[in-house]
Design a protein around this motif. Structure first.
Motif, PDB file in Angstrom:
ATOM      1  N   LEU A   1     -13.212 -10.351  17.551  1.00  0.00           N
ATOM      2  CA  LEU A   1     -11.754 -10.284  17.610  1.00  0.00           C
ATOM      3  C   LEU A   1     -11.150  -9.991  16.242  1.00  0.00           C
ATOM      4  O   LEU A   1     -10.209  -9.207  16.119  1.00  0.00           O
ATOM      5  CB  LEU A   1     -11.206 -11.615  18.137  1.00  0.00           C
ATOM      6  N   VAL A   2     -11.677 -10.604  15.216  1.00  0.00           N
ATOM      7  CA  VAL A   2     -11.105 -10.502  13.874  1.00  0.00           C
ATOM      8  C   VAL A   2     -11.724  -9.304  13.158  1.00  0.00           C
ATOM      9  O   VAL A   2     -12.953  -9.159  13.127  1.00  0.00           O
ATOM     10  CB  VAL A   2     -11.361 -11.796  13.083  1.00  0.00           C
ATOM     11  N   PRO A   3     -10.917  -8.448  12.564  1.00  0.00           N
ATOM     12  CA  PRO A   3     -11.456  -7.267  11.876  1.00  0.00           C
ATOM     13  C   PRO A   3     -12.422  -7.633  10.756  1.00  0.00           C
ATOM     14  O   PRO A   3     -12.237  -8.649  10.066  1.00  0.00           O
ATOM     15  CB  PRO A   3     -10.202  -6.579  11.312  1.00  0.00           C
ATOM     16  N   GLN A   4     -13.419  -6.798  10.562  1.00  0.00           N
ATOM     17  CA  GLN A   4     -14.391  -7.033   9.500  1.00  0.00           C
ATOM     18  C   GLN A   4     -13.722  -7.075   8.127  1.00  0.00           C
ATOM     19  O   GLN A   4     -14.203  -7.750   7.206  1.00  0.00           O
ATOM     20  CB  GLN A   4     -15.460  -5.941   9.523  1.00  0.00           C
ATOM     21  N   SER A   5     -12.601  -6.422   7.996  1.00  0.00           N
ATOM     22  CA  SER A   5     -11.909  -6.411   6.707  1.00  0.00           C
ATOM     23  C   SER A   5     -11.503  -7.813   6.270  1.00  0.00           C
ATOM     24  O   SER A   5     -11.445  -8.097   5.063  1.00  0.00           O
ATOM     25  CB  SER A   5     -10.675  -5.506   6.781  1.00  0.00           C
ATOM     26  N   ILE A   6     -11.222  -8.700   7.224  1.00  0.00           N
ATOM     27  CA  ILE A   6     -10.868 -10.082   6.878  1.00  0.00           C
ATOM     28  C   ILE A   6     -12.082 -10.806   6.311  1.00  0.00           C
ATOM     29  O   ILE A   6     -11.995 -11.530   5.306  1.00  0.00           O
ATOM     30  CB  ILE A   6     -10.306 -10.831   8.097  1.00  0.00           C
ATOM     31  N   TYR A   7     -13.240 -10.621   6.939  1.00  0.00           N
ATOM     32  CA  TYR A   7     -14.477 -11.219   6.431  1.00  0.00           C
ATOM     33  C   TYR A   7     -14.742 -10.740   4.999  1.00  0.00           C
ATOM     34  O   TYR A   7     -15.056 -11.540   4.103  1.00  0.00           O
ATOM     35  CB  TYR A   7     -15.658 -10.830   7.307  1.00  0.00           C
ATOM     36  N   ASP A   8     -14.633  -9.417   4.792  1.00  0.00           N
ATOM     37  CA  ASP A   8     -14.946  -8.841   3.483  1.00  0.00           C
ATOM     38  C   ASP A   8     -13.956  -9.307   2.427  1.00  0.00           C
ATOM     39  O   ASP A   8     -14.345  -9.609   1.283  1.00  0.00           O
ATOM     40  CB  ASP A   8     -14.927  -7.310   3.570  1.00  0.00           C
TER      41      ASP A   8
END
Length: 713
Positions: A604-611
Motif C-alpha cells: 500500500l505504501v510507496p517504496q519512496s517512503i521506505y527509502d
C-alpha cells in the motif's frame, strides 16, 4: 554438539575485570530460570550495582523488587539459590552469596560465560583442579506445546578434573522459601517426597489465594514449587534454616536426610531446601548432576469467557494427572528437552545471522526466553489459550498493544501461538462483554485476572488497538493459511474497521502504544497504522469472499494513504522525512508502523517512503540508537528492530549494531529493558523490565514466509 558451543568459533569474546569472557556479549542481566511471569529469575549484571556477570558472590533475583516497595525496586527480590563445591576437603561457592555463621566460602573462578536462546552457561575453575560447567536451561520448544506447557527449568552441573589427577568432589545446591513470595513476612510451608526415583522438595505460600484473589501482586499467591534431583545412594537432603542446612554440608560434606516442620515466615531463620551429592573421585571423565525447578498451578487464569467467569487450567493438566507426574516427566525428559532446545538455538541462530549478522544474534538470543516467559499456556489440548502479562510497565493481562509488538517471535516460531494469544480477546468481545465500537486495550488490569471491561472502560487507545487486532489476525491467517479464522471473526473485524474509517486519517488527541510519551493529536505513525489496517481488512474481505467490502476498503485505504503523505512528509527538510504529528514539521519519529505493510505484503505504501525514512534515520542516531521521537532522547528497542527490518541494508545494520552495543555497555542491571536513553544507555524515566515486547526483536525473522510483496520481490 549443541550450537552454543559453536558460537565461540565465530563471535568475539568480551573479557572484563572479573577475568571471565562473555559470549556473545555481557548482557545487563543473565536469564537463569526464566519460564513464566512467576518463574522469572535472573542474575543482575550491569554496571549499576550488578554482579558484573559473575555467578558466585551474588544472589539470583526475581524480575520485580521486594515488597512492600516500588514494583521494580532498585534491585529484584532475592530468589535464594546457593551452590557449594568441596574438592579434596576444601569448599567453595559457585552460586549465591551465602554467609554461614560468619563463614563465606571463597568463590570459584569464573572463566567464561555464554548465552544462547535457551541456555546460560558458566565455566568455572576450582583451584586449578577441576572445572565446572554450570548450565541453566529454560526450554523454548514452540512447536511442542505439551512440553512447552511445563513451567520448569533445568540446572545441569558437570564436573571434571583438569590437572590430570583425580579429586574427591562433593556438590551442594539449595533453593530458599523466597521463591514462594516477594513478601518475606509471608509464611511458607514445605514437604519432601520421592516419586519414581525423583526426589523433590515441595514448598509453597501457606495461605493460598488462587488467581491472587486476595490482592494484586507480581508473585503468585497459589501453586507449588518443586526443587528436584535424582535419588541415588550418594544423594542426601535436608530442609531447615539456611545456616543449619548449609553448615551441615560445609562441616560434614553430607546432609542428615531430615525435614524441618516448623513452618514460618520466609525471613524467620530463612528456610532452605538442600541436596548434597558425593561424586566420589572425579577424573577427566565429566560427571553430571541434574536438578529441576518447577512451578505447578492446577488453574492458571481467571477468565471472563463466553460462558462467564471460569478458572482456566494450566495446559499441562491435559497431559499429566498430578503435579508429581508432571515433575517426574520433566526431570526424566531432560535429554529430549535439551535436544529440542538445541534445535531452537540452531534455528534461531542460523536465521538471525542470515538476516542481520552476529550483532543481530546477540539481540535475538537474549530476547527469546524473556518473551516466552511472559506468557502462560492454558486451557485444554483441544482448545489452548495463551495469556500474556504486561510485566513491569502495568501488570495488565492480554494487553493488545503489548501483544502486538511481541508478536514477531510467535509468528516466526509457530503462527498457531498467535492464534492462541488472540482467542481470549475475540471470545470475550464477541460475547458482547465490551460495549464499545472499538477494540479493547486489555482483558484485565491485573494478571492473572482476565475479567475484561464489561463497563467499557480500560485504557483508551481505540485507534491503536483496532489496528493491532486487524493486522495481527491477518498475519496469523496468512502464515497458517487459516481463512476460516478470518470468516469466524469477520463481523467484529469489520466493526473495528468501521471505526478506523471514521478515525484513522486524522487521529484525535489520544494515546498510542507509547503511552509514556503522553497524548497527542494527529499522530502520523498512529494514522499510518489505521490506514494499513483498513487495507488489511480489504485483504481479509477478499480472502473470505466479501468482494464488495474488499473493493470499498481498498479504495478508502488508497485514498487515505495519498492524503496521509501530503500531511506527513516534510518535503523541505534536509533530508526529507515524516513528522511526528501533522501540525509540527520540526518533529520526527520512528515510523515503525510501516512494518505492517511489508509483513502483510499489502504494498500500500510507496517504496519512496521506505527509502526516504532509511536515508533519514542515520542523521538523528545517537550513541545507542535512534530516538523514538523528538519529545526526548528515549527509544524503544522493539520498535527499532521493526524499523530495521524494512530499512536499507546500511540503515538496518546501523540499528542492529547500536542495539548490540547497548547490550554490551548499558549500566542497567535488570532483564532486557525495551525503553532506554539513547545517549547514556541507562533506563529512561521509567524502568521497563522483562517485558514480552522483546519478541519484537524477531521482526526481521517474522518477514520469512510473508506474502511475496513483503520480501520485496
Amino acid at each position: 554438539m549443541y550450537f552454543h558451543l559453536l558460537v565461540l568459533a565465530f563471535c568475539g569474546l568480551r573479557n572484563l575485570a572479573s577475568g571471565s569472557t562473555f559470549s556473545p556479549a555481557r548482557p545487563p542481566a543473565i536469564p537463569l530460570a526464566v519460564k513464566s511471569p512467576y518463574m522469572n529469575t535472573w542474575l543482575e549484571v550491569g554496571n549499576d550495582g550488578g554482579s558484573g556477570g559473575v555467578l558466585p558472590g551474588y544472589w539470583p533475583r526475581f524480575w520485580a523488587g521486594p515488597q512492600p516497595g516500588p514494583v521494580a525496586g532498585s534491585i529484584g527480590a532475592v530468589t535464594g539459590w546457593t551452590g557449594f563445591i568441596t574438592v579434596d576437603g576444601d569448599s567453595s561457592t559457585w552460586m549465591g552469596a551465602a554467609n554461614v555463621n560468619g563463614v563465606v566460602p571463597p568463590s570459584v573462578t569464573q572463566t567464561s560465560f555464554e548465552y544462547t536462546s535457551t541456555r546460560s552457561t558458566f565455566i568455572m575453575n576450582v583451584a586449578g583442579k577441576v572445572s565446572m560447567n554450570i548450565t541453566f536451561l529454560s526450554p523454548v520448544a514452540p512447536n511442542d506445546i505439551r512440553r512447552q506447557s511445563v513451567t520448569g527449568s533445568y540446572l545441569s552441573v558437570t564436573v571434571a578434573a583438569i590437572d590430570g589427577g583425580s579429586h574427591s568432589v562433593r556438590l551442594y545446591v539449595d533453593t530458599s522459601a523466597e521463591w514462594t513470595s516477594i513478601h518475606n513476612s509471608d509464611t511458607a510451608q514445605w514437604s519432601y517426597s520421592v516419586d519414581n526415583e525423583v526426589a523433590s522438595h515441595k514448598y509453597w505460600r501457606q495461605t493460598q489465594s488462587e488467581f491472587n484473589s486476595d490482592y494484586p501482586d507480581d508473585a503468585a499467591h497459589w501453586g507449588y514449587w518443586y526443587w528436584s534431583t535424582a535419588v541415588t545412594s550418594s544423594m542426601t537432603y535436608q530442609s531447615g534454616s539456611d545456616v543449619s542446612v548449609r553448615g551441615n554440608f560445609l562441616n560434614n560434606g553430607v546432609l542428615p536426610n531430615t525435614q524441618d516442620t516448623d513452618y514460618r515466615a520466609i525471613s524467620d531463620n530463612w528456610p532452605v531446601f538442600g541436596f548434597a551429592n558425593a561424586l566420589g573421585n572425579v577424573g577427566s571423565s565429566p560427571v553430571e548432576t541434574l536438578y529441576t525447578i518447577v512451578h505447578a498451578q492446577q488453574n492458571a487464569i481467571y477468565f471472563d469467557s463466553a460462558n462467564g467467569d471460569v478458572g482456566v487450567p494450566s495446559l499441562w493438566t491435559s497431559y499429566w494427572n498430578s503435579d508429581l507426574a508432571m515433575v517426574g516427566f520433566f526431570y526424566n525428559d531432560f535429554s529430549n528437552m535439551a535436544s529440542l532446545s538445541a534445535a531452537t538455538d540452531s534455528q534461531f541462530a542460523g536465521n538471525s545471522i542470515a538476516a542481520g549478522g552476529q550483532d543481530y544474534l546477540t539481540i535475538t538470543s537474549l530476547s527469546a526466553r524473556q518473551a516466552f516467559a511472559a506468557v502462560q499456556l492454558c486451557g485444554a489440548d483441544a482448545k489452548p489459550y495463551i495469556f500474556l502479562k504486561e510485566i513491569s510497565s502495568d501488570g495488565n493481562i492480554q494487553t493488545v498493544d503489548v501483544l502486538y509488538p511481541a508478536m514477531p517471535i510467535f509468528l516466526y516460531s509457530n503462527p498457531l501461538l498467535v492464534k492462541y494469544l488472540l482467542d481470549p480477546l475475540f471470545e470475550n468481545q464477541e460475547a458482547g462483554k465490551f460495549p464499545q465500537a472499538y477494540a479493547m486495550h486489555d482483558l484485565g488490569a491485573n494478571y492473572p485476572r482476565a475479567i475484561g471491561h464489561p463497563s467499557g472502560d480500560g485504557e483508551y487507545m481505540p485507534l491503536e488497538e483496532c489496528g493491532n487486532m486487524i493486522i495481527t489476525t491477518l498475519a496469523y491467517a496468512q502464515r497458517a493459511q487459516d481463512t476460516g479464522y478470518l470468516s469466524q471473526h469477520y463481523n467484529i473485524l469489520k466493526q473495528w474497521t468501521g471505526y478506523l474509517v471514521q478515525e484513522a486519517l486524522i487521529p484525535e488527541n489520544q494515546l498510542s502504544t507509547d503511552d509514556f510519551q503522553g497524548q497527542l493529536a494527529n499522530q502520523t505513525n498512529l494514522a499510518l497504522k489505521g490506514i494499513i489496517a483498513i487495507q488489511a481488512m480489504s485483504e481479509i474481505a477478499s480472502r473470505t469472499g466479501n468482494g464488495a467490502d474488499a473493493t470499498n476498503y481498498s479504495n478508502i485505504a488508497h485514498d487515505y494513504i495519498g492524503k496521509w503523505q501530503e500531511m506527513a512528509v516534510v518535503t523541505d527538510a534536509n533530508p526529507p522525512h515524516t513528522n511526528l504529528d501533522y501540525q509540527d514539521d520540526s518533529s520526527h519519529g520512528l515510523l515503525y508502523n510501516l512494518y505492517a505493510d511489508r509483513l502483510l505484503g499489502l504494498n500500500l505504501v510507496p517504496q519512496s517512503i521506505y527509502d526516504m525514512q532509511s536515508a533519514f534515520y542515520p542523521t538523528v542516531a545517537e550513541t545507542y540508537g535512534v530516538p523514538l521521537d523528538t519529545r526526548n532522547v528515549f527509544t524503544k528497542s522493539d520498535w527499532q528492530m521493526w524499523t530495521a527490518a524494512i530499512a536499507s541494508l546500511s540503515t538496518k545494520t546501523l540499528f542492529i549494531s547500536l542495539l548490540a552495543k547497548w547490550i554490551n555497555e548499558t549500566p542497567t542491571n535488570r532483564a532486557f529493558t525495551d525503553l532506554y536513553n539513547t545517549q547514556t544507555g541507562d533506563f529512561a524515566n521509567w524502568s521497563f523490565i522483562a517485558r514480552p515486547v522483546v519478541g519484537g526483536h524477531f521482526a526481521l525473522l517474522a518477514l520469512n514466509g510473508a506474502p511475496i510483496a513483503a520480501n520485496g520481490k
